[in-house]
Design an enzyme around this catalytic site. Structure first.
Site, PDB file in Angstrom:
ATOM      1  N   SER A   1      15.171  22.814  -6.831  1.00 45.51           N
ATOM      2  CA  SER A   1      16.532  22.446  -6.550  1.00 45.51           C
ATOM      3  C   SER A   1      16.389  21.736  -4.989  1.00 45.51           C
ATOM      4  O   SER A   1      17.271  21.154  -4.248  1.00 45.51           O
ATOM      5  CB  SER A   1      17.436  23.745  -6.247  1.00 45.51           C
ATOM      6  OG  SER A   1      17.071  24.609  -5.180  1.00 45.51           O
TER       7      SER A   1
ATOM      8  N   LYS B   1      18.138  26.803   0.695  1.00 45.48           N
ATOM      9  CA  LYS B   1      19.278  25.538   0.740  1.00 45.48           C
ATOM     10  C   LYS B   1      19.092  24.933   2.088  1.00 45.48           C
ATOM     11  O   LYS B   1      18.836  25.459   3.125  1.00 45.48           O
ATOM     12  CB  LYS B   1      20.669  26.069   0.239  1.00 45.48           C
ATOM     13  CG  LYS B   1      20.486  26.676  -0.961  1.00 45.48           C
ATOM     14  CD  LYS B   1      20.457  25.645  -2.246  1.00 45.48           C
ATOM     15  CE  LYS B   1      20.206  26.627  -3.466  1.00 45.48           C
ATOM     16  NZ  LYS B   1      19.720  25.648  -4.519  1.00 45.48           N
TER      17      LYS B   1
END
Length: 192
Positions: A46, A94
């Site tokens: 990701s 993230k």
């Protein structure tokens, strides 16, 4: 104990000295992990190309409980990104796109994300990646952050949880630390 023949005083036995050294090293390691830096292994793609699956990163613990736009952070996503810590998905990595009070929107006619009306420059996105295939227009609540993975086509992030409890906005207090270094694999090791 062994007596020193010259002074008649007792010297500590080498096993006791070694045990004391081991205990001191363990205390130092725990203190470093809690107060300085904590290692994490990147579990997914990701955050590619900046972080790859299997990379070991260090989260700067002095930055815990804080977030600023553009930072890559590790946070506790239990109850927000994962149903429970038992799922093995407690910690997430993230990029912070918006913090409390920011107006985040996708996308402009040119296909860009905007933060407070300004197009967001995202040089870290993989070539050919669109900023988002999910449209959104939101204001990040105070004390929260809006996070996205760099590999937008392969990232579960705030966009996917807009209708979930918390609206995909993670409490800033859940930040474990800001990622500033990759330590493994050695050919990719270094500051981010």
């Amino acid at each position: 104990m062994i007596r020193d023949s010259a002074s008649g005083r007792r010297r500590p036995h080498s096993v006791v000295a070694a045990a004391v050294c081991v205990v001191l090293l363990l205390v130092a390691a725990v203190a470093l992990r809690h107060f300085v830096a904590q290692p994490f292994r990147v579990p997914s793609a990701s955050m590619e190309p900046v972080l790859a699956p299997g990379d070991v990163i260090l989260a700067d613990r002095s930055e815990r409980g804080t977030a600023h736009r553009g930072a890559i952070v590790v946070f506790d996503g239990s109850g927000y990104f994962a149903p429970s810590a038992a799922d093995g998905d407690r910690y997430w990595v993230k990029r912070v796109i918006g913090v409390g009070g920011d107006h985040v929107q996708c996308c402009t006619s040119a296909g860009e994300l905007t933060v407070n009306g300004d197009p967001l420059e995202e040089p870290y996105l993989p070539v050919g990646t669109v900023p988002s295939e999910i449209d959104f227009d939101l204001v990040v609540p105070e004390g929260r952050m809006f996070v996205l993975g760099d590999n937008r086509g392969d990232s579960t992030d705030s966009r996917h949880l807009l209708g979930a409890p918390g609206g995909g906005m993670i409490p800033v207090e859940r930040v474990v630390g800001e990622v500033d270094r990759r330590v493994w694999p050695l050919p990719r090791a270094g500051a981010l």
